[in-house]
Design a protein around this motif. Sequence first.
Motif, PDB file in Angstrom:
ATOM      1  N   LEU A   1      27.839 -68.595 -18.016  1.00  0.00           N
ATOM      2  CA  LEU A   1      29.233 -68.828 -18.413  1.00  0.00           C
ATOM      3  C   LEU A   1      29.358 -70.089 -19.267  1.00  0.00           C
ATOM      4  CD1 LEU A   1      31.121 -68.027 -15.085  1.00  0.00           C
ATOM      5  CD2 LEU A   1      31.013 -66.604 -17.136  1.00  0.00           C
TER       6      LEU A   1
ATOM      7  N   SER B   1      44.851 -70.517  -9.126  1.00  0.00           N
ATOM      8  CA  SER B   1      44.291 -69.176  -8.928  1.00  0.00           C
ATOM      9  C   SER B   1      45.004 -68.429  -7.812  1.00  0.00           C
ATOM     10  CB  SER B   1      42.797 -69.280  -8.595  1.00  0.00           C
ATOM     11  OG  SER B   1      42.068 -69.886  -9.633  1.00  0.00           O
TER      12      SER B   1
ATOM     13  N   SER C   1      43.861 -67.207 -15.552  1.00  0.00           N
ATOM     14  CA  SER C   1      43.489 -66.671 -16.864  1.00  0.00           C
ATOM     15  C   SER C   1      44.410 -67.155 -17.978  1.00  0.00           C
ATOM     16  CB  SER C   1      43.495 -65.143 -16.830  1.00  0.00           C
ATOM     17  OG  SER C   1      44.791 -64.655 -16.505  1.00  0.00           O
TER      18      SER C   1
ATOM     19  N   CYS D   1      32.948 -73.490 -14.797  1.00  0.00           N
ATOM     20  CA  CYS D   1      31.893 -72.475 -14.775  1.00  0.00           C
ATOM     21  C   CYS D   1      31.116 -72.516 -13.465  1.00  0.00           C
ATOM     22  CB  CYS D   1      30.955 -72.661 -15.963  1.00  0.00           C
ATOM     23  SG  CYS D   1      31.742 -72.335 -17.556  1.00  0.00           S
TER      24      CYS D   1
ATOM     25  N   LEU E   1      33.402 -70.688 -10.866  1.00  0.00           N
ATOM     26  CA  LEU E   1      33.437 -69.240 -11.081  1.00  0.00           C
ATOM     27  C   LEU E   1      32.073 -68.607 -10.855  1.00  0.00           C
ATOM     28  CD1 LEU E   1      35.667 -69.154 -14.283  1.00  0.00           C
ATOM     29  CD2 LEU E   1      36.356 -68.572 -11.952  1.00  0.00           C
TER      30      LEU E   1
ATOM     31  N   ASP F   1      31.543 -68.074  -7.231  1.00  0.00           N
ATOM     32  CA  ASP F   1      32.295 -66.894  -6.784  1.00  0.00           C
ATOM     33  C   ASP F   1      31.543 -65.613  -7.127  1.00  0.00           C
ATOM     34  OD1 ASP F   1      34.361 -68.491  -5.863  1.00  0.00           O
ATOM     35  OD2 ASP F   1      35.690 -68.114  -7.574  1.00  0.00           O
ATOM     36  N   MET F   2      30.995 -65.560  -8.315  1.00  0.00           N
ATOM     37  CA  MET F   2      30.259 -64.364  -8.737  1.00  0.00           C
ATOM     38  C   MET F   2      29.004 -64.184  -7.897  1.00  0.00           C
ATOM     39  SD  MET F   2      30.834 -64.983 -12.823  1.00  0.00           S
ATOM     40  CE  MET F   2      29.948 -63.556 -13.459  1.00  0.00           C
TER      41      MET F   2
ATOM     42  N   LEU G   1      33.822 -62.416  -7.156  1.00  0.00           N
ATOM     43  CA  LEU G   1      34.239 -61.966  -8.474  1.00  0.00           C
ATOM     44  C   LEU G   1      33.172 -61.008  -8.983  1.00  0.00           C
ATOM     45  CD1 LEU G   1      35.478 -65.223 -10.307  1.00  0.00           C
ATOM     46  CD2 LEU G   1      36.884 -63.357  -9.428  1.00  0.00           C
TER      47      LEU G   1
ATOM     48  N   ASP H   1      30.294 -59.397 -11.175  1.00  0.00           N
ATOM     49  CA  ASP H   1      29.263 -59.979 -12.032  1.00  0.00           C
ATOM     50  C   ASP H   1      29.358 -59.342 -13.416  1.00  0.00           C
ATOM     51  OD1 ASP H   1      27.168 -61.414 -12.986  1.00  0.00           O
ATOM     52  OD2 ASP H   1      25.612 -60.357 -11.861  1.00  0.00           O
TER      53      ASP H   1
ATOM     54  N   ARG I   1      29.908 -60.569 -17.014  1.00  0.00           N
ATOM     55  CA  ARG I   1      29.899 -61.796 -17.781  1.00  0.00           C
ATOM     56  C   ARG I   1      30.935 -61.775 -18.905  1.00  0.00           C
ATOM     57  NH1 ARG I   1      24.979 -64.199 -15.942  1.00  0.00           N
ATOM     58  NH2 ARG I   1      24.777 -63.283 -13.863  1.00  0.00           N
TER      59      ARG I   1
ATOM     60  N   VAL J   1      34.580 -62.311 -17.037  1.00  0.00           N
ATOM     61  CA  VAL J   1      34.791 -63.682 -16.571  1.00  0.00           C
ATOM     62  C   VAL J   1      34.564 -64.674 -17.713  1.00  0.00           C
ATOM     63  CG1 VAL J   1      34.130 -65.412 -14.864  1.00  0.00           C
ATOM     64  CG2 VAL J   1      34.101 -62.987 -14.246  1.00  0.00           C
TER      65      VAL J   1
ATOM     66  N   MET K   1      37.564 -65.044 -19.948  1.00  0.00           N
ATOM     67  CA  MET K   1      38.574 -65.927 -19.376  1.00  0.00           C
ATOM     68  C   MET K   1      38.181 -67.387 -19.569  1.00  0.00           C
ATOM     69  SD  MET K   1      40.109 -66.147 -15.476  1.00  0.00           S
ATOM     70  CE  MET K   1      38.595 -66.771 -14.715  1.00  0.00           C
TER      71      MET K   1
END
Length: 475
Positions: free
Chosen positions: A21, A398, A404, A430, A433, A436-437, A442, A444, A446, A449, A452
């Motif tokens: 990211l 969030s 976003s 990054c 996030l 989270d991924m 969230l 996966d 790329r 995300v 955003m």
Amino acid sequence: MKKAPFIHDDFLLHTDAARDLYHNFAKNEPIYDYHCHIPQRLILENHQFEDIAEIWLGGDHYKWRAMRANGVDERFITGAASPREKFAAWCATVPHTLRNPLYHWSHLELARYFGITELINSESADRIWDAANERLAGLRVHDILAANKVAVVCTTDDPACSLEAHAEINRSAAIKTRVYPTFRPDNALIVDRPVAFNAWCEKLGGAAGIPVNSFDDFLTALDRRHAAFHEVGGRLSDHGMEAAFAAPCTPAEAAAIFKNARAGRAATLEECAKFSAYLMLEFGRWDARRGWAKQLHLGALRNNNRRLLAALGPDTGFDSIGDLPQASALSRYLDSLDATGELPRTVIYNLNPAENYVFGAMIGNFQDGSIPGKIQLGSGWWFLDQKEAMEWQINALSNLGLLSRFVGMLTDSRSFLSYPRHEYFRRTLCGLLGADMARGELPDDRELVGGMVRNICFANARDYFRLELEPSYAA
């Protein structure tokens, strides 16, 4: 084996997703610095800094607070010590800032501007001084802005001050960065300090070209200056307040308070709140009429140390987080403008982390579907612009709104070395996030995300603030 530098390519990026990211979606985005305090005159003059002490320590009350906490005498902070002595005092302080964001920022600044990756301390001070000054000799303000891909700089400007520097910058073809003023009329509210207020009114009248004898004159002069900001490209206002003002006030009451202040009688606390509320509604209406965005910086408790304020003046490191009630007055203020269709796009900055959810919930009350993210929860600022508090702000937004649509980071700084704070924010975003991924919270995906992330870093601010950009940044 050679030890890896402290600041490395994957600093703060602890997952594969975070690294992807940052490097592929965040790192190369331009910077949209929609709120700062850097002097526009230095941009106009393409200033050449004398040495690293001037660019690194001058006006930086973050560093000054840390030095005082470390027992450094004021002579080596804001006093008469030489630049080299002040630099040495700061380098000796840095090892004591472990876990303070200054430790990260200082090493990022040396790495990004000067290619210096060794740790800052008394032992390395001479080498850093020599290497940084050698590089600085070929580094002027325009070079700094270009190297950091700064598309926009919005300075913070009193309505009574000249805009000639901004006009000259706008006429110059020597710089790609667009530089705009921000209308900051805090001095219009100081009717509790009639000596300072009256001196400011005279200056305002001079800038507006009319005598300020009556309240109507006062409003006309302010509106003329608002229009003058618009003429040189300004599209943002800004207000620094402990809390929003929303006390009912009639035009006759406001005029009487103004008249008394001009006659030298200080307004009471109640009168000051009424007068300020009246003006804040006027300012909001002007912003809406001219299509501007408004910024509300709420929650600072300023000038706590009277002794050192008297000795050193404001903005020297004696402000802190306030704990005033915020929700009710803020709601009434926004609602009053919304009720008449005069609520402009508004960014609300919160300085007290205990109020993050209060502010995060408040912005949802006044989203009206006219544009995405019309009311913004501003980025973590001042005492909250470090990794942990950035994450608090991101999490609150969030959970209660749309991350976003967030307009992202700003510098809020007086230093041209502060642009790595955008890198710091982007790495923090990054990292959060990406974690989270990695946990499956969230997808996966790329592109999803990462798109955003890219928007938060630049495009959202570009589309929200509607300032004219140099063509290579405008797409």
